[in-house]
Write a protein that holds these residues in place. Sequence first.
Motif, PDB file in Angstrom:
ATOM      1  N   GLY A   1       0.773  -1.229   0.000  1.00  0.00           N
ATOM      2  CA  GLY A   1       0.000   0.000   0.000  1.00  0.00           C
ATOM      3  C   GLY A   1       0.803   1.276   0.000  1.00  0.00           C
ATOM      4  N   ARG A   2       2.135   1.180  -0.086  1.00  0.00           N
ATOM      5  CA  ARG A   2       2.971   2.384  -0.061  1.00  0.00           C
ATOM      6  C   ARG A   2       3.194   2.958  -1.456  1.00  0.00           C
ATOM      7  N   THR A   3       2.340   2.601  -2.404  1.00  0.00           N
ATOM      8  CA  THR A   3       2.419   3.105  -3.773  1.00  0.00           C
ATOM      9  C   THR A   3       1.098   3.766  -4.135  1.00  0.00           C
ATOM     10  N   ILE A   4       1.175   4.862  -4.868  1.00  0.00           N
ATOM     11  CA  ILE A   4       0.005   5.566  -5.391  1.00  0.00           C
ATOM     12  C   ILE A   4       0.158   5.661  -6.898  1.00  0.00           C
ATOM     13  N   ILE A   5      -0.882   5.318  -7.649  1.00  0.00           N
ATOM     14  CA  ILE A   5      -0.852   5.537  -9.089  1.00  0.00           C
ATOM     15  C   ILE A   5      -1.938   6.538  -9.459  1.00  0.00           C
ATOM     16  N   THR A   6      -1.673   7.318 -10.513  1.00  0.00           N
ATOM     17  CA  THR A   6      -2.580   8.408 -10.888  1.00  0.00           C
ATOM     18  C   THR A   6      -2.928   8.333 -12.377  1.00  0.00           C
ATOM     19  N   PRO A   7      -3.580   7.263 -12.816  1.00  0.00           N
ATOM     20  CA  PRO A   7      -3.891   7.117 -14.235  1.00  0.00           C
ATOM     21  C   PRO A   7      -5.154   7.881 -14.644  1.00  0.00           C
ATOM     22  N   HIS A   8      -5.226   8.242 -15.930  1.00  0.00           N
ATOM     23  CA  HIS A   8      -6.514   8.615 -16.505  1.00  0.00           C
ATOM     24  C   HIS A   8      -7.141   7.356 -17.091  1.00  0.00           C
ATOM     25  N   ALA A   9      -8.329   7.478 -17.657  1.00  0.00           N
ATOM     26  CA  ALA A   9      -9.063   6.294 -18.102  1.00  0.00           C
ATOM     27  C   ALA A   9      -8.308   5.494 -19.151  1.00  0.00           C
ATOM     28  N   GLY A  10      -7.608   6.176 -20.058  1.00  0.00           N
ATOM     29  CA  GLY A  10      -6.858   5.470 -21.081  1.00  0.00           C
ATOM     30  C   GLY A  10      -5.720   4.658 -20.508  1.00  0.00           C
ATOM     31  N   GLU A  11      -5.009   5.234 -19.551  1.00  0.00           N
ATOM     32  CA  GLU A  11      -3.902   4.509 -18.919  1.00  0.00           C
ATOM     33  C   GLU A  11      -4.415   3.341 -18.086  1.00  0.00           C
ATOM     34  N   MET A  12      -5.545   3.526 -17.428  1.00  0.00           N
ATOM     35  CA  MET A  12      -6.129   2.434 -16.656  1.00  0.00           C
ATOM     36  C   MET A  12      -6.595   1.306 -17.575  1.00  0.00           C
ATOM     37  N   ALA A  13      -7.141   1.673 -18.728  1.00  0.00           N
ATOM     38  CA  ALA A  13      -7.566   0.665 -19.695  1.00  0.00           C
ATOM     39  C   ALA A  13      -6.379  -0.165 -20.164  1.00  0.00           C
ATOM     40  N   GLY A  14      -5.232   0.492 -20.371  1.00  0.00           N
ATOM     41  CA  GLY A  14      -4.039  -0.240 -20.764  1.00  0.00           C
ATOM     42  C   GLY A  14      -3.559  -1.181 -19.676  1.00  0.00           C
ATOM     43  N   LEU A  15      -3.654  -0.746 -18.426  1.00  0.00           N
ATOM     44  CA  LEU A  15      -3.218  -1.581 -17.318  1.00  0.00           C
ATOM     45  C   LEU A  15      -4.083  -2.828 -17.182  1.00  0.00           C
ATOM     46  N   LEU A  16      -5.383  -2.674 -17.403  1.00  0.00           N
ATOM     47  CA  LEU A  16      -6.311  -3.796 -17.246  1.00  0.00           C
ATOM     48  C   LEU A  16      -6.578  -4.530 -18.562  1.00  0.00           C
ATOM     49  N   ASN A  17      -6.022  -4.012 -19.647  1.00  0.00           N
ATOM     50  CA  ASN A  17      -6.218  -4.617 -20.969  1.00  0.00           C
ATOM     51  C   ASN A  17      -7.701  -4.694 -21.329  1.00  0.00           C
TER      52      ASN A  17
END
Length: 309
Positions: free
Chosen positions: A174-190
């Motif tokens: 839990g010591r990490t924070i990510i700040t994606p927009h929808a496009g970046e999140m879509a890439g992460l989840l494929n």
Amino acid sequence: MNAPSNDAPSKNGPIRITRDRLRGMALPHPGEQADKDGRGRVLVVGGSLEVPGALLLAGTAALRAGAGKLQMATCRSIAPHLGLAVPEALVAGLPETPGGGIAAEAADDLCRRAERCNAVLIGPGMMDAEAVAALTAKVVAGLEGGEPGPTLVVDAEALIGLDSLREALCRRQGRTIITPHAGEMAGLLNVSRESIESDPAAAARRVADEYQLVVALKGACTCIAEPGGPLWRYEDGNVGLATSGSGDTLAGVIAGLAARGAEPAQAAAWGVFLHGEAGNRLAAGRGTLGFLARELLAEIPPIMEEMAG
């Protein structure tokens, strides 16, 4: 980040971020006798030959959020220029790739610097996707050994390839924070961007739990999720925030708050709120469209001061 008892999650969905709720989760204050170290050290890694200004925005935002010491690490050829543009910072020049990005061989140096910091932000303005992925992987691995280690904020190009780092990120607990927009999140989840936008809260929750990190999924309604904790939402900003460099300022504010000692989810929630409220103030004074990301920065300290009162 625990909500006040009357703000417990419900079937109605994420908890709305408001001034009153954040006052119940006050940011840590260093005290009047604190020195620079007492306000926290932050390392911001990013920039490229094509986008050096992103690092300037993110680094300055970290200071505006109250961090005491700032280091910026970027391509060697642009480091002196950034040092002049941000005289408050120590600026380290790193090896470059032929494509104008930071070379992966810089990871060992960055990890040594990170050991002395309270928060590390990686991603703003970075180019050369292959090199960024390799560098990010080495930095994440290098930060595993510290206990508890600095809070790591991952933004922009550094988000690409995180799917291969799931185990390492989970070990950071839990010591990490990510700040994606929808496009970046879509890439992460494929998945498609449309599927993210149709239910951003579910996407944020899924990644927070699967990767054991805090997610601030940016959008007209920004959703924040932490592993095993409540979901939060902020929807009181304005379209003026959808402008070049705005995400860099948000990531920098979050990193600065984390450097001050805010817990990761707390830093994300406060950072999103401060960023949104800064945009609202600029919209009220200058109009909704046309204010610049750099103009958000000076609005942050007075909003924090008001919230502390």
